[in-house]
Design a protein around this motif. Structure first.
Motif, mmCIF file in Angstrom:
data_model
loop_
_atom_site.group_PDB
_atom_site.id
_atom_site.type_symbol
_atom_site.label_atom_id
_atom_site.label_comp_id
_atom_site.label_asym_id
_atom_site.label_seq_id
_atom_site.Cartn_x
_atom_site.Cartn_y
_atom_site.Cartn_z
ATOM 1 N N LEU A 1 46.908 34.263 39.116
ATOM 2 C CA LEU A 1 45.501 34.034 39.434
ATOM 3 C C LEU A 1 45.163 32.554 39.332
ATOM 4 O O LEU A 1 45.905 31.789 38.727
ATOM 5 C CB LEU A 1 44.593 34.884 38.557
ATOM 6 N N ARG B 1 39.932 30.928 37.086
ATOM 7 C CA ARG B 1 39.725 32.351 36.801
ATOM 8 C C ARG B 1 40.509 32.764 35.547
ATOM 9 O O ARG B 1 40.027 33.536 34.722
ATOM 10 C CB ARG B 1 40.183 33.159 38.015
ATOM 11 N N LEU C 1 37.443 37.480 51.070
ATOM 12 C CA LEU C 1 37.582 36.690 49.840
ATOM 13 C C LEU C 1 36.559 37.123 48.799
ATOM 14 O O LEU C 1 36.867 37.247 47.620
ATOM 15 C CB LEU C 1 37.372 35.196 50.147
ATOM 16 N N LEU C 2 35.318 37.344 49.266
ATOM 17 C CA LEU C 2 34.258 37.760 48.349
ATOM 18 C C LEU C 2 34.597 39.100 47.702
ATOM 19 O O LEU C 2 34.451 39.269 46.483
ATOM 20 C CB LEU C 2 32.937 37.906 49.115
ATOM 21 N N THR D 1 37.392 38.628 45.226
ATOM 22 C CA THR D 1 36.941 37.927 44.026
ATOM 23 C C THR D 1 36.221 38.903 43.104
ATOM 24 O O THR D 1 36.352 38.846 41.888
ATOM 25 C CB THR D 1 36.011 36.767 44.408
ATOM 26 N N ALA E 1 42.649 40.548 42.466
ATOM 27 C CA ALA E 1 43.696 40.403 43.476
ATOM 28 C C ALA E 1 44.709 41.532 43.380
ATOM 29 O O ALA E 1 45.271 41.768 42.319
ATOM 30 C CB ALA E 1 44.400 39.064 43.290
ATOM 31 N N LEU F 1 45.791 35.857 46.599
ATOM 32 C CA LEU F 1 44.783 36.882 46.365
ATOM 33 C C LEU F 1 45.200 38.249 46.906
ATOM 34 O O LEU F 1 44.430 39.196 46.855
ATOM 35 C CB LEU F 1 43.457 36.471 47.018
#
Lengths: 524, 267
Positions: free
Chosen positions: A395, A399, B121-122, B125, B129, B212
């Motif tokens: 990550l 984060r 991506l949002l 997030t 991931a 991600l």
């Protein structure tokens, strides 16, 4: 009969000798040698972590590097990692190292013009130690109870318990001395500076760059030689290398070993390597299954072929570790028998722990520096035959800091070389003075007591014996799988002269670094 | 019957090859994908490792073959999810019309105005991931585009005679939508979905590239490219192998989609 020297007399004399070295007239005056050329801009690169320049709060190597140029500490560490004068010209201990008195240099000026006074040191340490400030490295400065200004240039630190290594600890990045007016607004201090260092802030763009200019009134007369320094962040090491090759960068800090081998082959470039105490280790949270059982912790440690891991991840550039954070770069280093991979024993331990069918664990790794992810990926493969099914999640660094670091999970922790063994050990293991990142202290009070006792002992040999006991316990039962210590690797062009790579590479002193006429002409 | 168009043929052939390789990977891959040969790191192609090795000494051929699986799985899965979301929404909005159509289409427009990768991506997030979340994110990002296509096609058929006939004989609305209209909007939906698979694979690779999506040490083309980037000066093979495979697959889906459009006469 051997003559006896009292601890008080010993500390007093050593403090005076060390301090005397800084008194003008006792050492040859610093003059610019014929070959040393003033002027020029130095451009340094890093790959991550530049979000604040507040010395009380900063946490990353890049930030420490930047504040080293703009601020001073009471002391700094020399090549042998011994404390030598910086803002303090001398110091002495009293009451068995329970009281430390520092005498400040005269005539030191802050960048905004005012002269340094003892109250600035008091204000800095008071702010740093205030729990409300929540400095991440508050515990690292030791058991300071009280800080007082005895007069304009004398500061007295009273400790809660004897603290023998305080002069070295005074050199930690978070103990940079900040002018007291700067401390009034901690938010503003994240992007402004109130220091006495060789360079003053010109521009700071968080996450991107810090630009500093030469400070003409620096107290080390004649220094710095450089007109200015730019520190730039290149999140991608390959882009960083490209910038270095095209001489957009003069000095790369924190090179990966693969890029290091590339730099070393470039004509006119030099790769610098020094053994240090930097490591990446896997935390094994010892307060909950499966790692609350030491047999499982030991089984994981026994899975690792450390020599192979060092070769694969760091091109063999480093020193093998035995699951504790004290490398040979520290005074407290104790050589312990190396730990070899033993998969049979590891399987038996898993069986004894009731995990003959294996166990699934989640391992977090921040994406920067890359060594974290590599340790995770290689460990996953090495531990698989014993029954560890490691689910790796990589990550973003930010984060990781917000959601994983020190939250009791299994993750890859990364630490740069600290000034003393006490600093890194307390940071990693102690529940109050540090973070107890492996959640191990509660079940091992005797080991923690050893650490508390060691820092009170003035005799280095006795202190080392205490550390030896602790390090053995950490190796056999500790909450970290620490496979190796990575050498510090830098790269620079030959026209950058007088740069000495410290075992703690963020301890980047540029006071007397200079550039030859071969350096490219540049404006920023 | 018209002859096979070159775009359809070439695209289909490459796709068949990629699909066959991904299915046969366990039998034809010379090594397990995560097996590390640490003393043979970053080797160029040779007899032992046909495409060379990566930074951990893992066989690039094996990883590239297995890497087709998450790519195809994610591409097909995300588009299937997009269809599952977009088709009912588009059919309903187009068939019902009126205020519901206005409301649904404004929401769809708002989502379309949002760059799909940013939307993905949002979502990631917020959820964290992982491969599943990447699939969900790309699938959701595909939904609005598909809804709009289906709605346009539905609008054109809403007043068609066979639809009016079905309504006149008292069929339920759900039957009219899915039994009468849907089979007739299938051609543009198939073409759209095929074209979107290529983009979905690319989006999945982009998310993996950003760290991600698929997590290491899994064999995934985007992840392989991300890891290889740091070593490009030492060995280009870890970058070239998954990069080429990814490019061919996406081009193949686009060719196939174009060919299909010509063939089905969809617009």
């Amino acid at each position: 009969m051997t003559p006896r020297i009292s601890r008080r007399a010993f500390l007093g004399v050593t403090g005076l000798i060390t301090g005397a070295a800084a008194i003008p007239g006792l050492t040859p005056a610093r003059v610019l040698a014929q070959s040393e050329k003033p002027g020029g801009l130095l451009r340094v690169s890093v790959t991550f972590g530049l979000s604040t320049i507040n010395p009380i709060m900063h946490i990353s190597g890049a930030e420490w590097m930047a504040t080293k140029w703009m601020y001073n500490n009471l002391t700094r560490l020399n090549a042998k990692r011994e404390p030598v004068p910086d803002l303090a010209e001398s110091w002495s201990a009293g009451d068995g190292a329970r009281v430390w008195t520092f005498k400040l240099r005269q005539g030191v000026r802050f960048h905004h013009g005012r002269e340094l006074a003892a109250e600035d040191v008091v204000a800095t340490f008071t702010t740093l130690l205030d729990p409300k400030t929540a400095s991440p490295y508050r515990g690292e400065v030791g058991p300071v109870d009280r800080v007082e200004a005895l007069d304009k240039s004398t500061v007295r630190f009273t400790m809660k318990s004897p603290f023998s290594v305080f002069p070295a600890i005074a050199a930690v990045p978070n103990a940079r001395v900040v002018a007291r007016e700067g401390l009034a607004d901690m938010k503003a201090l994240a992007s402004r500076e109130f220091g006495t260092g060789p360079f003053k802030l010109k521009e700071f763009v968080p996450g991107d760059r810090v630009v500093v200019d030469r400070f003409a009134d620096y107290f080390r007369k004649g220094e710095p030689y450089l007109d200015g320094v730019t520190l730039r962040v290149f999140p991608d090491p390959a882009t960083e290398l490209t910038a270095f090759k095209s001489k957009e960068i003069d000095l790369i800090s924190g090179l990966t070993p693969d890029l290091f081998s590339q730099v070393a082959t470039l004509a006119g470039a030099e790769g610098l390597a020094v053994a240090g105490g930097t490591f990446a280790a896997v935390t094994l949270p010892s307060d909950k299954p499966p790692f609350n059982d030491n047999r499982v912790r030991e089984a994981l440690k026994l899975c690792v072929d450390r020599k192979l891991m060092l070769a694969a991840i760091h091109n063999g550039q480093g020193e093998l570790g035995v699951d504790h954070p004290v490398s040979s770069a520290y005074d407290a280093y104790v050589p312990l028998a190396p730990r070899s991979a033993d998969l049979e024993k590891a399987r038996q331990l898993m069986k004894d722990a009731g995990l003959a069918n294996g166990v699934t664990v989640k391992l977090f790794a921040a994406n920067s520096p890359p060594i974290r992810e590599r340790i995770a990926v290689v460990l996953k493969e090495m531990a698989r035959p014993v029954g560890f099914n490691i689910d790796v999640e990589v990550l973003a660094y930010d984060r990781y800091l917000a959601q994983v670091w020190n939250k009791g999970a299994m993750y890859v922790v990364y630490y740069a070389t600290r000034p003393t063994a006490d600093a890194i050990l307390m940071k990693l293991y102690h529940p109050k003075e540090g973070l107890d990142e492996g959640r191990w202290a509660a079940a091992h009070p005797n080991a923690i007591r050893l650490l508390e006792q060691a820092r009170e002992i003035l005799d280095p040999d006795r202190r080392r014996r205490h550390y030896a006991d602790f390090l053995k316990t950490s190796r056999d039962e500790g909450p970290f799988m620490l496979p190796f210590f990575a050498n510090e690797l830098n790269g620079k062009w030959a026209y950058v002269r007088n740069y000495r790579l410290s075992p703690s590479s963020s301890d980047m002193v540029l006071d007397d670094v200079w550039l030859t006429g071969d350096a490219p002409k540049k404006k920023t | 019957m018209s002859s096979l168009s070159p775009t359809l043929g070439v695209g289909g052939a490459i796709l068949a090859l990629v699909l066959a390789m991904s299915l046969a990977a366990p039998w034809i891959a010379p090594y397990p994908t995560t097996e590390q040969h640490m003393l043979e790191r970053l080797k160029p192609p040779g007899a032992r490792f046909l495409l060379g090795t990566d930074q951990y000494g893992r066989d690039l051929l094996s990883r590239t073959l297995f890497g087709a699986r998450p790519a195809l799985g994610l591409g097909l899965g995300a588009v299937a999810l997009g269809l599952a979301l977009g088709v009912p929404i588009g059919l309903t909005a187009g068939y019902v019309g009126g205020r519901l159509d206005d409301l649904v289409m404004r929401v769809v427009d708002a989502m379309l105005a949002f760059p799909s990768l940013l939307l993905a991506l949002l979502i990631i997030t917020a959820l964290g991931a992982s491969t599943g979340h990447a699939l969900l994110a790309i699938g959701v990002a595909n939904g609005p585009g598909i809804a709009r296509i289906v709605r346009s096609a539905t609008l054109a058929l809403r007043e068609a005679e066979f639809v009016l006939a079905a309504r006149a004989r008292g069929e339920r609305h759900l039957y009219v939508m899915f039994g009468e209209i849907f089979p007739n909007v299938l051609a543009p939906v198939i073409v759209e979905a095929t074209l979107r698979i290529g983009f979905a694979i690319l989006a999945g690779a982009s998310l993996s590239f950003l760290g991600l999506g698929v997590q290491p040490p899994a064999a995934d083309w985007g992840l392989m490219i991300r890891e290889a980037r740091q070593y490009v000066f030492l060995s280009p093979w870890p970058l070239l192998a998954p990069g080429t495979a990814l490019a061919f697959t996406i081009v193949a889906f686009n060719l196939f989609g174009d060919g299909l459009r010509d063939r089905l006469g969809a617009t």
